[in-house]
Write an enzyme that holds these catalytic residues in place. Structure first.
Site, PDB file in Angstrom:
ATOM      1  N   GLN A   1     -13.108 123.871 -10.861  1.00  0.00           N
ATOM      2  CA  GLN A   1     -14.190 123.353  -9.691  1.00  0.00           C
ATOM      3  C   GLN A   1     -15.325 123.880 -10.438  1.00  0.00           C
ATOM      4  O   GLN A   1     -15.658 125.104 -11.424  1.00  0.00           O
ATOM      5  CB  GLN A   1     -14.332 123.287  -8.771  1.00  0.00           C
ATOM      6  CG  GLN A   1     -15.758 122.785  -8.229  1.00  0.00           C
ATOM      7  CD  GLN A   1     -16.456 123.259  -6.829  1.00  0.00           C
ATOM      8  OE1 GLN A   1     -17.254 124.356  -6.761  1.00  0.00           O
ATOM      9  NE2 GLN A   1     -15.991 122.251  -6.031  1.00  0.00           N
TER      10      GLN A   1
ATOM     11  N   TYR B   1     -26.423 121.455  -5.909  1.00  0.00           N
ATOM     12  CA  TYR B   1     -26.266 122.736  -6.835  1.00  0.00           C
ATOM     13  C   TYR B   1     -26.952 121.369  -8.020  1.00  0.00           C
ATOM     14  O   TYR B   1     -27.189 120.230  -8.566  1.00  0.00           O
ATOM     15  CB  TYR B   1     -25.045 123.119  -7.335  1.00  0.00           C
ATOM     16  CG  TYR B   1     -24.677 123.907  -6.438  1.00  0.00           C
ATOM     17  CD1 TYR B   1     -25.422 124.650  -5.938  1.00  0.00           C
ATOM     18  CD2 TYR B   1     -23.201 124.046  -5.746  1.00  0.00           C
ATOM     19  CE1 TYR B   1     -25.358 125.720  -4.770  1.00  0.00           C
ATOM     20  CE2 TYR B   1     -23.118 124.907  -4.469  1.00  0.00           C
ATOM     21  CZ  TYR B   1     -24.734 125.886  -4.191  1.00  0.00           C
ATOM     22  OH  TYR B   1     -24.121 127.149  -2.669  1.00  0.00           O
TER      23      TYR B   1
END
Length: 391
Positions: free
Chosen positions: A108, A191
């Protein structure tokens, strides 16, 4: 609270092909930040033990914890990176060991954007400011490892977002060298990628902001660069259109318009999968007495748009629910997070009909810090037992 396992789980435990990749079942381990990369940002032998434990439990796919693509401050200290050779070599040991257990693993890729802090050790070491699409700070936040526990700061708006896209591309090159089977772009949870999509955090007036098409440009261009390295069926994205966490969320009509457009365009790239996060109270925040999340049904809203890419569902999915959703072709796989913290062998427990007890010791969730002993670091990380019998 236990996730029930009363049904036959033949659909959940059935294989799934994603391009050239063959998942032995549809139980996916979610990315889980655990903050055990001590003393700095390089994966260590304890991280290796943790991933091998989970791989031995037999998931169809492991998604790594969020891996920082640059030396960036973080909401949790001791998160791993993938920007230098030492990190790549450390990840090679983990991917090799996971593959030896017969398991797939995706990296990720993570950039925090405005949710980092200039006083975080890694941010200070980078010599860079906190970057984001626009100079808008998120509300809330608490950096527990920084004296005074400060909140979020106003970030510096990045002049040319293509610099960030190149950083993501380089991280994919590094992830491929490290032996990962693919990558998941972290496009949720407030994010950096999420910040470009959301009009409350992206108020740019150039070609990277404003319209839905412009706000989607950064994410789509990033996905295309990742695909240039790995190929389309080895690149995926995680999304959280519900928002809430890290002060994210547009009005409902704008949310639907934005994600309908973005998901339809991303789906044309024939991704390995699109992972959708649905509403969880745990991930919501309250500002001025009002929940921040823009609640709506993830599957009803976005399932019809996805035609080419497998759909993975995350957040609070139980084995029985996953079985029903996969059987009815509403999703292709289920992503489990918290159960994998307290159970290294979630798929085996499901197959054996053992309930998943998701009571987590939150005091050990994000680690005791870089000065802790090995015994302290293991606690709540690699000391959870495997199942030995059906209860």
């Amino acid at each position: 609270m236990a996730n029930t396992t009363t049904a036959n789980h033949s659909a959940l435990l059935s294989p799934l092909a994603i391009g050239p990749l063959k998942m032995p079942n549809r139980v996916v381990m979610s990315a889980l930040t655990r903050s055990r990369c001590v003393p700095t940002n390089v994966p260590n032998d304890l991280n290796l033990e943790y991933y091998v434990q989970r791989a031995r439990g037999g998931p169809g796919l492991i998604i790594s914890e969020g891996i920082l693509i640059v030396q960036q401050g973080t909401e949790w200290q001791n998160a791993p990176g993938i920007w230098n050779k030492e990190q790549v070599e450390a990840w090679k040991k983990i991917t090799s060991a996971v593959h030896a257990e017969g398991c797939l693993i995706f990296a990720q890729l993570w950039h925090l954007g405005r949710t980092s802090h200039p006083d975080a050790p890694e941010q200070k070491a980078s010599g860079e400011p906190v970057f984001a699409p626009s100079a808008i700070s998120a509300r809330g936040g608490k950096f527990r490892f920084i004296p005074g526990m400060p909140g979020y700061v106003t970030p510096t708006a990045i002049d040319d977002p293509r610099v960030l896209i190149e950083q993501f591309k380089q991280s994919a090159i590094n992830a491929k060298e490290a032996g990962f089977d693919g990558v998941e772009l972290h496009g949720g949870s407030g994010y950096l990628v999420h910040q470009f999509l959301d009009s409350t955090s992206n108020v740019r007036t150039d070609s990277w902001g404003g319209s839905v098409e412009n706000r989607s440009r950064f994410v789509l261009d990033t996905l295309k660069e990742l695909i240039s390295i790995f190929g389309n069926k080895r690149v995926s994205i995680k999304l959280s259109p519900i928002g809430g966490y890290n002060d994210m969320g547009m009005p409902i009509e704008e949310t639907l318009n934005t994600y309908n457009y973005f998901i339809s365009e991303a789906d044309k790239l024939d991704l390995a999968y699109i992972c959708m996060m649905r509403y969880l109270p745990f991930l919501d925040v309250i500002y001025d007495g009002v929940p921040r999340a823009i609640q709506h049904d993830t599957l009803t809203s976005y399932r019809p748009i996805i035609q080419r890419s497998p759909l993975f569902l995350n957040c609070g999915v139980t084995p029985d629910e996953a079985e029903a959703l996969i059987s009815s072709k509403q999703i292709d796989a289920a992503v489990f997070g918290m159960p994998f913290i307290s159970h290294p062998d979630v798929p085996k427990r499901i197959a054996m009909g053992i309930p998943l007890d998701t009571q987590i010791d939150f005091a050990t969730l994000y680690g005791p810090g870089p000065q802790a002993s090995l015994e302290e670091l293991r606690k709540g990380y690699t000391d959870y037992p495997e199942a030995t019998h059906k209860s």
